[in-house]
Design a protein around this motif. Sequence first.
Motif, PDB file in Angstrom:
ATOM      1  N   ARG A  66      -0.046   6.578   2.184  1.00  0.00           N
ATOM      2  CA  ARG A  66      -1.857   8.097   2.354  1.00  0.00           C
ATOM      3  C   ARG A  66      -3.207   6.994   1.957  1.00  0.00           C
ATOM      4  NH1 ARG A  66       0.565  10.231  -3.048  1.00  0.00           N
ATOM      5  NH2 ARG A  66      -1.338   9.106  -4.178  1.00  0.00           N
ATOM      6  N   GLU A  67      -2.753   5.266   2.021  1.00  0.00           N
ATOM      7  CA  GLU A  67      -3.470   4.243   1.688  1.00  0.00           C
ATOM      8  C   GLU A  67      -3.896   4.424   3.769  1.00  0.00           C
ATOM      9  OE1 GLU A  67      -2.662   2.422  -1.293  1.00  0.00           O
ATOM     10  OE2 GLU A  67      -2.572   3.369  -2.841  1.00  0.00           O
ATOM     11  N   THR A  68      -3.413   4.400   4.349  1.00  0.00           N
ATOM     12  CA  THR A  68      -4.080   3.554   5.761  1.00  0.00           C
ATOM     13  C   THR A  68      -3.860   5.240   6.611  1.00  0.00           C
ATOM     14  OG1 THR A  68      -1.002   4.019   6.036  1.00  0.00           O
ATOM     15  CG2 THR A  68      -2.098   2.110   5.131  1.00  0.00           C
ATOM     16  N   LEU A 101       0.888  -1.263  -0.010  1.00  0.00           N
ATOM     17  CA  LEU A 101      -0.431  -0.123  -0.063  1.00  0.00           C
ATOM     18  C   LEU A 101       1.106   1.383   0.302  1.00  0.00           C
ATOM     19  CD1 LEU A 101      -2.728  -1.104   2.778  1.00  0.00           C
ATOM     20  CD2 LEU A 101      -3.211  -1.177   0.483  1.00  0.00           C
ATOM     21  N   ARG A 102       0.123   1.931  -0.952  1.00  0.00           N
ATOM     22  CA  ARG A 102       0.625   3.996  -0.250  1.00  0.00           C
ATOM     23  C   ARG A 102       0.383   4.181   0.722  1.00  0.00           C
ATOM     24  NH1 ARG A 102       0.144   6.208  -6.050  1.00  0.00           N
ATOM     25  NH2 ARG A 102       1.184   4.825  -7.527  1.00  0.00           N
TER      26      ARG A 102
END
Length: 145
Positions: A102-104, A99-100
Amino acid sequence: METAPSPAVLPDAVRVRRLSPGTVCAALLVPVLAVLGVVTSRYVQVIHQDWVDEQQRACRLMARPPGEYVTAWAGPALGVAAVLLCVLLARRIRRRHGLRIRETRPGLAAYVVVWFNVPAILLELFTLWAAFTPDGSGSVLGDCG
């Protein structure tokens, strides 16, 4: 009675990937480091003002306190540490979870704080420079008669 499908059957888009507690702690440490960097840079000004007041009370010039220099170095060090931790966190989330950052949610918080921290690092570097620059007009001791 239906049961939920096992995680192995779910497609990648639906599968929820949980971050490890260490990753979440690292993400939450980024804002802490950024705020501590700004606070220590502000504290340099407090130390300097206390030093000026002490000189005026004593009616003599005194050496600057060593704590002012240590605190002045701590500000930029904490600010840069926050940025480095965010970069390492992004690499870890990408490598382990695909994941990137900013996806968490914790990663997004760290990412946003780091962008606000960049101007703060410039302020911290200015404070460091000011701590090592001699007073232009010298300290005004006042009426020592």
